[in-house]
Design an enzyme around this catalytic site. Sequence first.
Site, PDB file in Angstrom:
ATOM      1  N   TYR A  66      23.928 -20.007 -39.301  1.00 35.29           N
ATOM      2  CA  TYR A  66      23.810 -19.572 -38.025  1.00 35.29           C
ATOM      3  C   TYR A  66      24.611 -20.417 -37.056  1.00 35.29           C
ATOM      4  O   TYR A  66      24.586 -21.548 -37.151  1.00 35.29           O
ATOM      5  CB  TYR A  66      22.358 -19.706 -37.523  1.00 35.29           C
ATOM      6  CG  TYR A  66      21.917 -18.211 -37.480  1.00 35.29           C
ATOM      7  CD1 TYR A  66      22.092 -17.729 -36.022  1.00 35.29           C
ATOM      8  CD2 TYR A  66      21.111 -17.332 -38.250  1.00 35.29           C
ATOM      9  CE1 TYR A  66      21.701 -16.343 -35.905  1.00 35.29           C
ATOM     10  CE2 TYR A  66      20.571 -16.217 -38.136  1.00 35.29           C
ATOM     11  CZ  TYR A  66      20.999 -15.565 -36.621  1.00 35.29           C
ATOM     12  OH  TYR A  66      20.554 -14.247 -36.459  1.00 35.29           O
ATOM     13  N   GLU A  68      24.924 -19.720 -33.201  1.00 33.22           N
ATOM     14  CA  GLU A  68      25.022 -19.323 -31.867  1.00 33.22           C
ATOM     15  C   GLU A  68      25.703 -19.999 -30.864  1.00 33.22           C
ATOM     16  O   GLU A  68      25.642 -21.338 -30.974  1.00 33.22           O
ATOM     17  CB  GLU A  68      23.644 -18.915 -31.335  1.00 33.22           C
ATOM     18  CG  GLU A  68      22.924 -17.907 -31.891  1.00 33.22           C
ATOM     19  CD  GLU A  68      21.644 -17.580 -31.411  1.00 33.22           C
ATOM     20  OE1 GLU A  68      21.070 -18.260 -30.687  1.00 33.22           O
ATOM     21  OE2 GLU A  68      21.096 -16.332 -31.671  1.00 33.22           O
ATOM     22  N   ASP A 217      42.417  -0.731 -25.064  1.00 37.71           N
ATOM     23  CA  ASP A 217      41.617  -0.670 -26.648  1.00 37.71           C
ATOM     24  C   ASP A 217      42.775  -0.168 -27.582  1.00 37.71           C
ATOM     25  O   ASP A 217      43.087   0.932 -27.661  1.00 37.71           O
ATOM     26  CB  ASP A 217      40.418   0.479 -26.064  1.00 37.71           C
ATOM     27  CG  ASP A 217      39.688   0.570 -27.598  1.00 37.71           C
ATOM     28  OD1 ASP A 217      40.051  -0.107 -28.613  1.00 37.71           O
ATOM     29  OD2 ASP A 217      38.419   1.094 -27.436  1.00 37.71           O
ATOM     30  N   THR A 243      39.418  -3.852 -32.810  1.00 36.75           N
ATOM     31  CA  THR A 243      38.761  -3.954 -33.984  1.00 36.75           C
ATOM     32  C   THR A 243      39.934  -4.623 -34.988  1.00 36.75           C
ATOM     33  O   THR A 243      40.917  -4.647 -34.507  1.00 36.75           O
ATOM     34  CB  THR A 243      38.492  -2.582 -34.754  1.00 36.75           C
ATOM     35  OG1 THR A 243      39.687  -1.860 -35.239  1.00 36.75           O
ATOM     36  CG2 THR A 243      37.638  -1.530 -33.974  1.00 36.75           C
ATOM     37  N   LYS A 246      41.514  -1.983 -38.881  1.00 35.89           N
ATOM     38  CA  LYS A 246      42.356  -0.513 -38.943  1.00 35.89           C
ATOM     39  C   LYS A 246      43.787  -1.258 -39.170  1.00 35.89           C
ATOM     40  O   LYS A 246      43.851  -1.523 -40.312  1.00 35.89           O
ATOM     41  CB  LYS A 246      42.158   0.018 -37.569  1.00 35.89           C
ATOM     42  CG  LYS A 246      40.577   0.594 -37.425  1.00 35.89           C
ATOM     43  CD  LYS A 246      40.526   1.518 -36.208  1.00 35.89           C
ATOM     44  CE  LYS A 246      38.997   1.645 -35.752  1.00 35.89           C
ATOM     45  NZ  LYS A 246      38.616   2.211 -34.585  1.00 35.89           N
ATOM     46  N   ARG A 252      36.014  -5.653 -41.322  1.00 38.03           N
ATOM     47  CA  ARG A 252      35.387  -5.067 -40.281  1.00 38.03           C
ATOM     48  C   ARG A 252      34.851  -5.941 -39.126  1.00 38.03           C
ATOM     49  O   ARG A 252      34.056  -6.742 -39.573  1.00 38.03           O
ATOM     50  CB  ARG A 252      34.152  -4.221 -40.752  1.00 38.03           C
ATOM     51  CG  ARG A 252      34.515  -3.112 -41.788  1.00 38.03           C
ATOM     52  CD  ARG A 252      33.410  -2.190 -41.657  1.00 38.03           C
ATOM     53  NE  ARG A 252      33.656  -1.299 -40.935  1.00 38.03           N
ATOM     54  CZ  ARG A 252      34.617   0.001 -41.350  1.00 38.03           C
ATOM     55  NH1 ARG A 252      35.223   0.049 -42.324  1.00 38.03           N
ATOM     56  NH2 ARG A 252      34.547   0.813 -40.311  1.00 38.03           N
TER      57      ARG A 252
HETATM   58  C1  LIG Z   1      37.519   2.530 -33.728  1.00 38.34           C
HETATM   59  C2  LIG Z   1      37.542   2.363 -32.556  1.00 38.34           C
HETATM   60  C3  LIG Z   1      36.497   1.714 -31.575  1.00 38.34           C
HETATM   61  C4  LIG Z   1      35.173   1.063 -32.378  1.00 38.34           C
HETATM   62  O1  LIG Z   1      35.072   0.589 -33.400  1.00 38.34           O
HETATM   63  P1  LIG Z   1      33.739   0.466 -34.438  1.00 38.34           P
HETATM   64  O2  LIG Z   1      34.222  -0.817 -35.180  1.00 38.34           O
HETATM   65  O3  LIG Z   1      33.761   1.848 -35.234  1.00 38.34           O
HETATM   66  O4  LIG Z   1      32.635   0.140 -33.668  1.00 38.34           O
HETATM   67  C5  LIG Z   1      36.660   1.442 -30.616  1.00 38.34           C
HETATM   68  N1  LIG Z   1      37.753   1.942 -29.634  1.00 38.34           N
HETATM   69  C6  LIG Z   1      38.832   2.724 -30.237  1.00 38.34           C
HETATM   70  C7  LIG Z   1      39.892   3.273 -29.428  1.00 38.34           C
HETATM   71  C8  LIG Z   1      38.573   2.883 -31.592  1.00 38.34           C
HETATM   72  O5  LIG Z   1      39.644   3.664 -32.298  1.00 38.34           O
END
Ligand SMILES: *Cc1c(COP(=O)(O)O)cnc(C)c1O
Length: 437
Positions: A66, A68, A217, A243, A246, A252
Amino acid sequence: MTQHQSSPQHQSSPQHPHLHRADPEIAALVAAEQRLQADTLRLIPSENYVSAAVLEATGTVLQNKYSEGYPGKRYYEGQQYIDQVEALAVDRAKALFGVDHANVQPYSGSPANLAVYLAFLQPGDTVLGMALPMGGHLTHGWGVSATGSWFRGVQYGVRATGSAEERGRTDLDQVRELALKERPKVIFCGGTAVPRTIDFAGFAEIAREVDAVLVADIAHIAGLVAGGAHPSPVGHADVISTTTHKTLRGPRGAMLMSTEQHARAIDRAVFPGLQGGPHNHTTAAIAVALKEAAGPEFRTYARQVVDNARTLGEQLAARGFELVSGGTDNHLLLIDLTSKDVPGKVAAKALDRAGIVVNYNTVPYDTRKPFDPSGIRIGTPALTSRGIPQSELAAVAEWIDRTVSAARDGDEDTVATVRAEVKELMDAHPAPGLTLD
Ligand SMILES: *Cc1c(COP(=O)(O)O)cnc(C)c1O
């Protein structure tokens, strides 16, 4: 241990011997999933194969701890090593993306975006984002998301008309018009089904005009940005959300990056605003992925992802598939199947039976319902991680074409034939991180 391997229920999992002994049911399912990931052509653009090193990092004892707070400012003792792990992840993120500040603690992309709302908005304030059916993400203020019910979401889309060059592309005139009229405090750019380069400078100009915080994003394209295959939002966006799992090919998780000006607001929003203890095993794996992404091979990977998507798009277009926006600049293709006379879901399910994994997706101005839309979305990050040569993409397009036609005609024999051909190509190009015996 070898004699039962053909039947998934009894499949052993030699690389997870303890799991296999403690919980054979879960071990068998993990082994079966691994087999599936090995044997199928995975074309979901948000998915990838992480390296064995990233995978190992996610399974470490760091998960027992932990912590925090942030490095040097924790609410728990015993952080001698955890602090160093997080500091490494932060430093690598800052160096790779060229940002002033990085927070590597968000549990995933959606919580990262929620932290942005917490940092810059009050409930009821206005946020401008791309509409979900146009390619945006739920967390950009779409109604069914908390971000669209606790905040006032205003949504832009893509052009419905115009030249072939303009159609299906983000309409910055509409973004400006909406921004001037609605005065959002935050503007999101980026999305989940955007096949074209995002004009960060264009968005930044609009955000400045209305004094909004611009959030890029880059969840889908972070790996392309890191590898130099997509322009960077740095210098344009106030905050960058991504994220890590991807195109970036990490575990993740997620990161929020920003200018120095917003560093404190971002950190406070993530912790204590929204989250408790960070997932340290994930942080370690993010650090590993960032190190991998900083290497020369990753630049080659990122470019190859884009080259592969472009080639696959050309091969599909040559077979009469209609690509939203006419093609792609990045890792994904959005395909409108209306002209093929097959609904997206029917096509996606047939492709799955053929060992080609995609997702059905709305296309802009879709006349069908979101749960039964007109399109499919495909991408090249995972197949590029397997090293499938660009010269094989004509065959991939041919499989997709044959399967989609077979779905329309109810021809399961063709689906089975394609599945066998797919398996042969997959066997020739083993995926990273999988240890099959
Ligand atoms: C995948 C994605 C997210 C969210 O990610 P999670 O890990 O699935 O919560 C947010 N914004 C965009 C543009 C995404 O492609």
